[in-house]
Write a protein that holds these residues in place. Structure first.
Motif, mmCIF file in Angstrom:
data_model
loop_
_atom_site.group_PDB
_atom_site.id
_atom_site.type_symbol
_atom_site.label_atom_id
_atom_site.label_comp_id
_atom_site.label_asym_id
_atom_site.label_seq_id
_atom_site.Cartn_x
_atom_site.Cartn_y
_atom_site.Cartn_z
ATOM 1 N N ASN A 78 -19.109 24.685 -95.923
ATOM 2 C CA ASN A 78 -20.403 24.695 -96.612
ATOM 3 C C ASN A 78 -21.007 26.104 -96.672
ATOM 4 O O ASN A 78 -22.205 26.280 -96.566
ATOM 5 C CB ASN A 78 -21.392 23.753 -95.907
ATOM 6 N N GLU A 94 -16.908 21.444 -91.300
ATOM 7 C CA GLU A 94 -17.934 21.233 -92.333
ATOM 8 C C GLU A 94 -18.826 22.466 -92.475
ATOM 9 O O GLU A 94 -19.172 22.875 -93.583
ATOM 10 C CB GLU A 94 -18.784 20.005 -91.982
ATOM 11 N N GLU A 95 -19.188 23.078 -91.346
ATOM 12 C CA GLU A 95 -20.031 24.279 -91.390
ATOM 13 C C GLU A 95 -19.304 25.431 -92.088
ATOM 14 O O GLU A 95 -19.910 26.188 -92.855
ATOM 15 C CB GLU A 95 -20.409 24.695 -89.965
ATOM 16 N N LEU A 151 -17.502 26.976 -84.750
ATOM 17 C CA LEU A 151 -18.035 26.291 -85.919
ATOM 18 C C LEU A 151 -17.229 25.036 -86.201
ATOM 19 O O LEU A 151 -16.040 24.953 -85.886
ATOM 20 C CB LEU A 151 -17.971 27.218 -87.132
ATOM 21 N N THR A 152 -17.878 24.050 -86.817
ATOM 22 C CA THR A 152 -17.153 22.865 -87.268
ATOM 23 C C THR A 152 -16.541 23.167 -88.632
ATOM 24 O O THR A 152 -16.941 24.118 -89.321
ATOM 25 C CB THR A 152 -18.082 21.655 -87.388
#
Length: 491
Positions: A10, A6-7, A3-4
């Motif tokens: 969020n 940001e992911e 996962l990034t």
């Protein structure tokens, strides 16, 4: 596929799923740590033959080194290793340390403790920092995340605190330390099985460097840590050296903090000064609170009856696990109370919560003083009142413990997370160091050789500590508006 960031940040709902991984790993590490912490003074007095004042100093030295190395470990994690590799290295060294002691507790105690000091230093600050990175800087859910994380710490503390004391005192000291090693290994297995879900969180900060250069720097850190072991071994066995080490690292840490702060913009400089106020008050809190593993452990051994509400109970099990038990029960309720007060616009600000925490701490130590009025001719007092006192002190800890780590990450720039968490734990190191000195002075004030003379000497000291905690709480509340200005938009 990873996962990034940001992911991850969020996420939907109250908690990110990665928090449960970190929660579990920290729970097992805290089992290992609190299990060891709870038996240190008992083991040193009953098994190694140390006098109580010497055992208190030794306890303070060991705990001080453990927390001081979290500052050093935090810097290496920030600058070279990254949180993930630092955590794994630290966990492995901790497990090895407990296995060494388990082989022959009397012969290898100080060798194993030396490993635990190094291991905890590399492990402890990194989990806390990774929790902070799961959230965006302005995410209001961060406090709730640290609250849950705090519960994980205390579930581990409850299990380790009770089981290790029980195994050591009633079965085998080898079993005690073996149990701590096994759960640390469980924590590492959990981390390896789930670390992909953390994405880039905790990766090496040297990703831009070629692999060979990055590996070289990492290996040098590992070698340096291992080479420092003989020096730590010598300093732990001789507590006179601990004084010089603590003064040196204290000056170095404050100097490093000042240099890093001067590099920041003016708004962040003010926030970091506010963070330092919280860190200093955390040091004062621990100087008093951390009698739990030192003088209170010895007090529980000799000056309390083995009866809790009509049931047989070892007082050292209570001393080492009651706090964690009460935190698990009351932490959610305190959180709900803050939410309710917030809706009515009555919630105290963070600095006032710290002040209230000190007032509860003062009440607790005044109650410890009152134990002298419930003692029999044999110098043994009420375990019921002792347990209730831990409930009062727990309310104090809940006013600052869960929000302490959260507020430090809120007030710090991201690139200083590891160092600031290390500084937070370094404050605890100096608290442990001071607590050992205080515990030794309580032992030295006991001029008799009976349980009653010990009861009087120790409770006199607890009254004095209660007065200091009361003064600190009042001062904090009076300083509230000044610190709030330094914090600016941080709540």
């Amino acid at each position: 596929m990873s996962l990034t960031l940001e992911e991850i940040q969020n996420f939907k709902g109250k908690y990110p799923k990665q928090l449960w991984t970190l929660f579990t790993v920290e729970m097992w590490e805290r089992f290992c740590f609190y299990g060891m912490r709870g038996v240190l003074t008992i083991f040193m007095v009953d098994q190694l033959g140390l006098l109580e004042d010497k055992a208190n100093l030794q306890y303070g030295a060991i705990q001080a080194f453990i927390y001081a190395f979290t500052f050093i470990g935090g810097i290496f994690a920030d600058k070279i290793l990254g949180f993930k590799k630092s955590l794994v290295f630290g966990g492995l060294i901790m497990a090895v340390g407990n296995l060494i002691i388990a082989l022959s507790p009397h012969d290898f105690f100080y060798f194993g403790i030396t490993c635990s000091i190094i291991g905890t230093g590399f492990f402890k600050p990194n989990i806390s920092s990774m929790v902070g990175e799961l959230y965006k800087e302005d995410d209001a859910r961060r406090d709730a995340g640290y609250g849950l994380f705090y519960a994980g710490i205390n579930i581990g503390g409850l299990l380790g605190g009770a089981l290790c004391v029980y195994l050591g005192k009633y079965h085998s000291w080898s079993w005690c330390f073996l149990a701590a090693a096994i759960v640390m290994i469980l924590g590492l297995i959990t981390f390896f099985a789930t670390k992909k879900s953390l994405g880039p969180i905790g990766d090496s900060p040297l990703q831009i460097l070629p692999q060979s250069k990055r590996t070289l720097r990492e290996v040098l850190v590992y070698i340096g840590a291992l080479l420092s072991m003989p020096l730590i071994f010598i300093m732990v066995k001789n507590t006179d050296y601990t004084d010089y080490f603590m003064y040196l690292i204290g000056i170095a840490a404050v100097g490093y903090f000042i240099l890093e702060t001067l590099k920041q913009t003016t708004p962040y400089q003010k926030k970091l000064i506010a963070a330092f106020v919280f860190i200093f008050m955390y040091f004062l809190f621990n100087s008093i609170y951390e009698q739990s593993g030192g003088s209170l452990s010895l007090f529980a051994k000799d000056n309390l009856v083995h009866n809790l509400l009509g049931f047989g109970m070892d007082p050292n099990v209570i001393n080492n696990s009651a706090n964690s038990f009460f935190i698990i029960i009351f932490s959610p309720l305190i959180g709900l109370a803050w939410v309710g007060l917030n809706k009515k616009k009555l919630e105290p600000n963070t600095i006032n919560k710290f002040g209230i925490g000190f007032l509860f701490l003062a009440a607790g130590f005044f109650l410890f003083y009152s134990l002298r009025y419930f003692a029999g001719a044999d110098g043994k007092s009420s375990l019921n009142l002792f347990t209730f006192t831990w409930l009062v002190i727990t309310f104090g800890e809940l006013c600052l413990g869960p929000i302490g780590m959260s507020i430090i990450t809120k007030l710090s720039p991201k690139k200083m997370f590891g160092m600031m968490m290390g500084l937070w734990f370094l404050a605890s190191a100096f608290g442990q160091f001071a607590a050992g000195k205080i515990g030794a002075s309580l032992s030295e004030s006991n001029t008799g050789n009976t349980n009653m003379s010990k009861l009087i000497a120790y409770t006199d000291g607890y009254k004095t500590l209660g007065i200091y905690a009361l003064i600190a709480g009042v001062v904090l509340i009076l300083l509230s508006s000044f610190v709030k200005k330094l914090m600016q938009d941080v709540k």
